[in-house]
Design an enzyme around this catalytic site. Sequence first.
Site, mmCIF file in Angstrom:
data_model
loop_
_atom_site.group_PDB
_atom_site.id
_atom_site.type_symbol
_atom_site.label_atom_id
_atom_site.label_comp_id
_atom_site.label_asym_id
_atom_site.label_seq_id
_atom_site.Cartn_x
_atom_site.Cartn_y
_atom_site.Cartn_z
ATOM 1 N N ILE A 1 -11.963 13.507 6.651
ATOM 2 C CA ILE A 1 -12.890 14.377 5.936
ATOM 3 C C ILE A 1 -12.285 14.773 4.590
ATOM 4 C CG2 ILE A 1 -12.008 16.433 7.146
ATOM 5 C CD1 ILE A 1 -14.864 17.612 7.006
ATOM 6 N N CYS A 2 -13.152 14.969 3.609
ATOM 7 C CA CYS A 2 -12.756 15.465 2.304
ATOM 8 C C CYS A 2 -11.716 14.545 1.659
ATOM 9 C CB CYS A 2 -12.248 16.900 2.450
ATOM 10 S SG CYS A 2 -11.983 17.785 0.893
ATOM 11 N N GLY A 3 -10.625 15.094 1.177
ATOM 12 C CA GLY A 3 -9.632 14.313 0.456
ATOM 13 C C GLY A 3 -9.015 13.184 1.246
ATOM 14 N N THR B 1 -10.512 11.013 2.806
ATOM 15 C CA THR B 1 -11.277 9.792 2.546
ATOM 16 C C THR B 1 -10.709 9.050 1.338
ATOM 17 O OG1 THR B 1 -12.917 10.951 1.168
ATOM 18 C CG2 THR B 1 -13.383 10.764 3.538
ATOM 19 N N ALA C 1 -16.549 12.106 6.212
ATOM 20 C CA ALA C 1 -17.436 13.218 5.873
ATOM 21 C C ALA C 1 -16.950 13.891 4.617
ATOM 22 C CB ALA C 1 -17.502 14.225 7.020
#
Length: 207
Positions: free
Chosen positions: A110-112, A114, A161
Amino acid sequence: MSRKPVHLAVYDTYADWEAGHATAYLARAGYEIRTVGPSREPVTSVGGLRVQPADALDDVRPDDSSLLILPGADLWTVTPAAAAAGSDQLAPFARKAREFLAAGVPVAAICGATAGLAREGLLDDREHTSAVSFYLAATEYKGGSRYVDADAVTDRGLITAGPTEPVAFAREIFGLLGVYEGEVLDAWYRLFHDSDVTAYAVLEGAR
């Protein structure tokens, strides 16, 4: 039924809220949550929580796990030049994600996180999402055509996400692991994402 643990990556500046829905309800479903750090030395989240990792990353094997969760962190934000120069402190976690996926064990980022997977090439041939498409484009990865503008995406064992979607992130995890299914999974999401009080009765009936 005995389940293998779920491994939650923790590192300095990790976003402590992004995996909270997922880990809380996985634990309620009987999963052991094991924190994994770069070493067993304590780390500090972006919210100031000090965490003593249960395991060091090098000691974690896919065969001993049900899932690897990678939260966002300030440390995931690295320029391509810095990454090429070896300054990506969290690159070992992206490489561990590659190991998990190769072994058929799912990964949720999720977030960074990715961006870390993008730099590792793990998003080049999978549908995925993140905060916005140009955030991942800045990594110079090759998977831009696979980007999906959605709350959360699952493709071949990899969940992604954006930073504002911890509930959708958890929903994908529960669905992938079979913790909740069908109308129960939908009710859980409606309760926590939409504050739909009618969903509570469905969850209570499934206990």
